[in-house]
Write a protein that holds these residues in place. Structure first.
Motif, mmCIF file in Angstrom:
data_model
loop_
_atom_site.group_PDB
_atom_site.id
_atom_site.type_symbol
_atom_site.label_atom_id
_atom_site.label_comp_id
_atom_site.label_asym_id
_atom_site.label_seq_id
_atom_site.Cartn_x
_atom_site.Cartn_y
_atom_site.Cartn_z
ATOM 1 N N TYR A 19 0.852 -1.184 0.000
ATOM 2 C CA TYR A 19 0.000 0.000 0.000
ATOM 3 C C TYR A 19 0.896 1.244 0.000
ATOM 4 O O TYR A 19 1.161 1.855 1.031
ATOM 5 N N GLN A 49 3.646 -2.537 -17.088
ATOM 6 C CA GLN A 49 3.299 -1.898 -15.822
ATOM 7 C C GLN A 49 3.540 -0.388 -15.884
ATOM 8 O O GLN A 49 2.715 0.402 -15.425
ATOM 9 N N TRP A 96 -15.691 -4.996 -10.324
ATOM 10 C CA TRP A 96 -14.359 -5.547 -10.027
ATOM 11 C C TRP A 96 -14.136 -5.592 -8.509
ATOM 12 O O TRP A 96 -13.732 -6.619 -7.961
ATOM 13 N N ASN A 97 -14.400 -4.499 -7.830
ATOM 14 C CA ASN A 97 -14.191 -4.437 -6.381
ATOM 15 C C ASN A 97 -15.130 -5.371 -5.639
ATOM 16 O O ASN A 97 -14.742 -6.005 -4.656
ATOM 17 N N PHE A 112 -13.862 -9.049 -5.684
ATOM 18 C CA PHE A 112 -12.804 -9.366 -4.725
ATOM 19 C C PHE A 112 -13.309 -9.285 -3.282
ATOM 20 O O PHE A 112 -12.826 -10.014 -2.415
ATOM 21 N N GLU A 159 -13.156 -12.364 -0.822
ATOM 22 C CA GLU A 159 -12.538 -12.232 0.505
ATOM 23 C C GLU A 159 -13.443 -12.799 1.587
ATOM 24 O O GLU A 159 -12.984 -13.497 2.498
ATOM 25 N N LEU A 161 -6.922 -9.663 -0.066
ATOM 26 C CA LEU A 161 -6.865 -9.259 -1.470
ATOM 27 C C LEU A 161 -7.270 -7.800 -1.623
ATOM 28 O O LEU A 161 -7.623 -7.357 -2.717
ATOM 29 N N TYR A 220 -6.127 -5.415 -4.427
ATOM 30 C CA TYR A 220 -6.705 -5.474 -5.762
ATOM 31 C C TYR A 220 -7.824 -4.448 -5.948
ATOM 32 O O TYR A 220 -8.250 -4.192 -7.072
ATOM 33 N N ASN A 221 -8.347 -3.895 -4.860
ATOM 34 C CA ASN A 221 -9.387 -2.879 -4.966
ATOM 35 C C ASN A 221 -8.838 -1.677 -5.727
ATOM 36 O O ASN A 221 -7.691 -1.261 -5.525
ATOM 37 N N SER A 222 -9.659 -1.095 -6.591
ATOM 38 C CA SER A 222 -9.176 -0.024 -7.462
ATOM 39 C C SER A 222 -8.744 1.220 -6.691
ATOM 40 O O SER A 222 -8.047 2.069 -7.251
ATOM 41 N N TRP A 256 -4.928 1.263 -6.900
ATOM 42 C CA TRP A 256 -4.150 1.302 -8.133
ATOM 43 C C TRP A 256 -4.714 2.252 -9.186
ATOM 44 O O TRP A 256 -4.079 2.497 -10.202
#
Length: 827
Positions: A14, A30, A233-234, A237, A241, A296, A299-301, A304
């Motif tokens: 993070y 990337q 998407w969120n 995950f 979870e 996970l 992986y939440n937007s 990123w």
């Protein structure tokens, strides 16, 4: 419960400064991703490279060479390949695409370096490489219809790479991007116009270029268009979870997981859902063992996608889930989110983290000092947080008790209430109830373990349980409340008086007024519903009439339920806003209907506090005291009882509103009641007093309820320090030894007498009388000779039950109080 994976450094996950993939190709992809979606990561990475370059020789360093290869070669080539796939999707012939790509790549190798060097001088490594890459891509695909638009990308990307948006170069870069986008859009429009009409094509191209510019440079389209996709998407995950968490709780070893999945496969009536299938694969790849846990969440937007300005749905619940399982990871995620567009979840996360990090009762007792709720704001966590804050405050009060016995009683009551709150969490419609429930369960476990710990200590040491309560009123749960039957009978008779007079429960401080009100349901018939309100609490501290009446009603509702299990209708703050006194009277109408044949006894403790608030102008005298007068005169189902250490005559404003007040004087315990408090405060009390010791306790305290408890508590403390063979018998010497300790530990009580209950002249009289010795009676003539303005001071001392008058003169009523004034005569 799974244990957190301690081998992971979550600050590396993070972070705004992640490390790129070591593989040139994957790392290039990337970097290209960062350039458009997370430019701050690009900036941080390029700054790290910049710090390594001090001379031309530094360009040979592996990290620097790696960066240059990716930035000036790999990324432009990958960008062109992606562009080629886009052309293929739009139906361009493969031969044309290959021709375009070959020329594009060749042009990129020249233009990317040229642009990078030129803009690198002006904007530094981050902006230079970004502009070089985007410019090279633009030049390479200039033969395509979208070439000019790609130039617009260059301006937007190079500007977005800058960390501070207010940078002086940013406006210039936006202008460059707009020009390039307009030119490219014009060309695109011409190309489209050949087929559809030149003016329509130009208009379409210009509109496209402007929208494209806005999308890239300001990122207007991204939060809106991508939000639903990112939400799905969120959500995926988050659901994944939750499945992992459920299986973590059920399974401890990997083979148990395999066995469970095999059973489900062989069961034809049940299907393994998508989440468990995915989970099974992730267990093999991500986790080393089922006993370790790392989420996970990264992986939440939110972690990123730098440009998502809209609140991401479900991020708060996901963060709470991770905090409950792994507070270290939760803290790292919160630290990241504080500087992002998703900082709306930070306060929720911090509050949850404080609750989760409580590992013992000492940390629980401090929570209420660090978390605040604001009833004026719409915050969904407020009702949940209040449960924890009240628990923390109650634990703090319980641990302030000197004896293990009283701590256990208080903590047991807290545990019972918290267990009830857990049931409420299950029924609650609050969206955070289920997320905060694990924290409450953890607290309950900590409190129950500490209760067992106290029990073990007492049993091992063969200590005498100390049941005496010092400094706080007795509640319904505390067995030690003794006597006061005569006062209960007097109150009951006055309540039956058809004239409906208001009552004043008057007595010296610490005489047990509040304890009596807390336990009054034990002394009165069931048809009388006590409604106790402590005016030292939230009611008198409110800032306006709405807050005062809201808190008054809330305390009445809570007390009726607590003392009589009587449920009153609710009254919200919002309902009071427009016309507080009218709405409050309408609420009283509802209460009267529910009372039926019962009588409500409204008990206002520490009425002096409300008078002080009126004096400061916070409340209007006519409005507040007028409603009490109206309630007494026009609502026969309501009776009013005030309690305080002052008479109504001392507060003239009250006397004019509350006519014909009947005083109920609460004073010392009867001797039989005091004996019970000393010898049998609770069932099977093991300490036995010798007759001389018992007589001395009665004599030196004069059956004052607070002082009896104070002295007897010190006697138990003393006996617990003695040999077990001597521990169960209290002798006269033990009483005399405990007296100095009682004077010291009860200094707050004696200091209040000296500071708040007497004037300067009365204070001097008490000190003079104290020096004359135990049992001394000072003649009136001596006092009048020693002091001026004696009549008023003596009258006040008599009213406060500090001295007694007989034919010979005056003496102290309580020997223990005399000793304190004798030992503090210089203060």
């Amino acid at each position: 419960m799974p244990t957190p994976n301690a081998s992971i450094d979550f600050t590396e996950i993070y972070t705004n400064s992640p490390k790129p993939h070591p593989n040139l190709i994957l790392g290039g992809l990337q970097l290209l991703f960062w350039l458009f979606v997370r430019p701050v990561a690009w900036y941080e990475y390029s700054q790290r490279i910049k710090d390594e370059i001090d001379s031309w020789d530094d360009l040979r360093k592996p990290n620097v060479l790696y960066f240059l290869l990716q930035g000036y070669l790999i990324v432009p080539i990958l960008a062109n390949l992606i562009f080629g796939f886009i052309l293929l999707a739009f139906g361009q012939p493969l031969q044309n695409i290959l021709s375009i790509l070959l020329s594009s790549i060749a042009t990129c190798l020249a233009l990317s370096v040229a642009f990078g060097v030129a803009f690198g001088v002006a904007f530094g490594v981050a902006g230079g490489v970004a502009f070089g890459v985007a410019g090279g891509v633009a030049g390479g695909v200039a033969g395509g219809v979208a070439g000019g638009v790609a130039f617009g990308v260059a301006g937007g990307v190079a500007g977005g790479v800058r960390r501070e948006i207010e940078n002086e170069y940013f406006n210039d870069l936006m202008l460059v991007g707009l020009v390039f986008a307009a030119v490219g859009g014009f060309g695109f429009g011409v190309a489209g116009g050949i087929k559809h009409g030149i003016w329509l094509g130009i208009a379409y191209g210009f509109a496209f270029s402007v929208l494209f510019f806005l999308g890239i440079t300001i990122n207007v389209w991204r939060p809106i268009v991508l939000y639903p996709l990112l939400g799905l998407w969120n959500l995926y995950f988050y659901q994944l979870e939750k499945q992992r968490v459920e299986l973590h709780d059920l399974l401890e070893l990997q083979n148990i997981l395999d066995e469970q999945l095999n059973k489900e496969r062989t069961n034809k009536r049940r299907k393994i859902n998508l989440w468990k299938n995915t989970l099974f694969l992730l267990y093999q790849v991500i986790q080393k063992s089922a006993s370790e846990y790392s989420s996970l969440l990264f992986y939440n937007s939110a972690f990123w996608d730098q440009w998502q300005r809209l609140p991401l749905y479900g991020l708060d619940k996901y963060l709470l889930l991770v905090i409950e399982r792994n507070p270290v990871e939760g803290a790292a995620a919160i630290n990241y989110l504080e500087t992002s567009f998703q900082k709306w979840v930070v306060q929720i996360g911090k509050d949850a983290l404080r609750l989760r990090n409580c590992t013992d009762v000492e940390s629980i007792r401090k929570v209420h000092q660090n978390i605040e709720t604001n009833d004026e704001l719409e915050n969904s966590t407020n009702p949940i947080l209040r449960v924890f804050l009240n628990t923390s405050q109650n634990v703090d009060a319980a641990l302030n008790q000197k004896s293990s016995f009283n701590q256990r009683i208080a903590l047991s009551s807290i545990a019972t209430d918290l267990n009830r709150q857990l049931e409420n969490f299950n029924r609650s419609t609050n969206k955070y109830a289920s997320s905060f429930k694990p924290f409450a369960q953890r607290w309950l476990e900590i409190i129950e373990n500490y209760i067992n710990h106290l029990t073990t200590i007492v049993e091992q040491n063969q200590e005498i349980d100390n049941p005496y309560i010092i400094g706080v009123p007795l509640t319904l749960e505390q067995e030690i409340f003794t006597g006061r039957d005569n006062i209960g009978l007097r109150i009951e008779r006055l309540l039956l008086d058809r004239r409906r007079p208001p009552l004043l429960l008057y007595g010296q401080r610490r005489m047990g007024k509040t304890s009596l009100l807390n336990n009054i349901s034990k002394l009165l018939p069931n048809t009388i519903i006590p409604m106790f309100v402590d005016l030292q609490g939230t009611a008198s501290s409110a800032s306006n009439h709405t807050g005062f009446l809201y808190n008054l009603a809330r305390e009445m509702i809570k007390s009726a339920k607590y003392q009589s299990a009587f449920i009153l209708p609710s009254l919200t703050r919002e309902k009071l806003e427009d016309d507080p006194f009218t709405r409050f009277n309408e609420w009283l109408d509802e209460v009267e209907k529910i009372l039926e044949q019962n009588t409500a006894l409204l008990m206002l403790d520490e009425f002096e506090t409300l008078d002080n608030a009126i004096s400061k102008g916070r409340f209007d005298e006519e409005d507040v005291l007028g409603i009490l007068r109206h309630l007494i005169q026009h609502r026969p189902k309501f009776k009013v009882l005030l309690a305080g250490s002052h008479t109504i005559e001392e507060y003239q404003r009250w006397a004019s509103y509350l006519i014909n007040v009947q005083v109920v004087h609460i004073s010392y315990l009867k001797e039989a009641e005091a004996r019970q408090l000393i010898e049998s405060p609770i069932k099977d009390f093991p300490l036995i007093y010798e007759p001389e010791a018992l007589t001395r306790v009665l004599q030196i305290t004069r059956c004052h309820p607070f002082l009896v408890q104070l002295l007897c508590g010190e006697i138990i403390t003393l006996k617990n320090e003695q040999d077990p063979l001597m521990r169960r018998l209290a002798r006269l010497a033990d009483v005399e030894t405990a007296i100095p300790e009682a004077l010291q530990s009860g200094s707050f009580f004696f200091a209040d007498i000296q500071t708040n209950q007497v004037d300067d002249n009365g204070r001097n009289i008490l000190k003079f009388m104290a020096t004359q010795g135990e049992g001394s009676v000072i003649r009136k003539q001596i006092i009048f000779q020693q002091f001026s303005d004696t009549e008023n001071s003596l009258s006040l001392l008599l009213q406060r039950d500090l001295i007694a008058e007989n034919n010979e003169g005056y003496c102290f009523q309580v020997e223990l109080i005399r000793r304190w004034f004798a030992s503090n005569k210089k203060s």
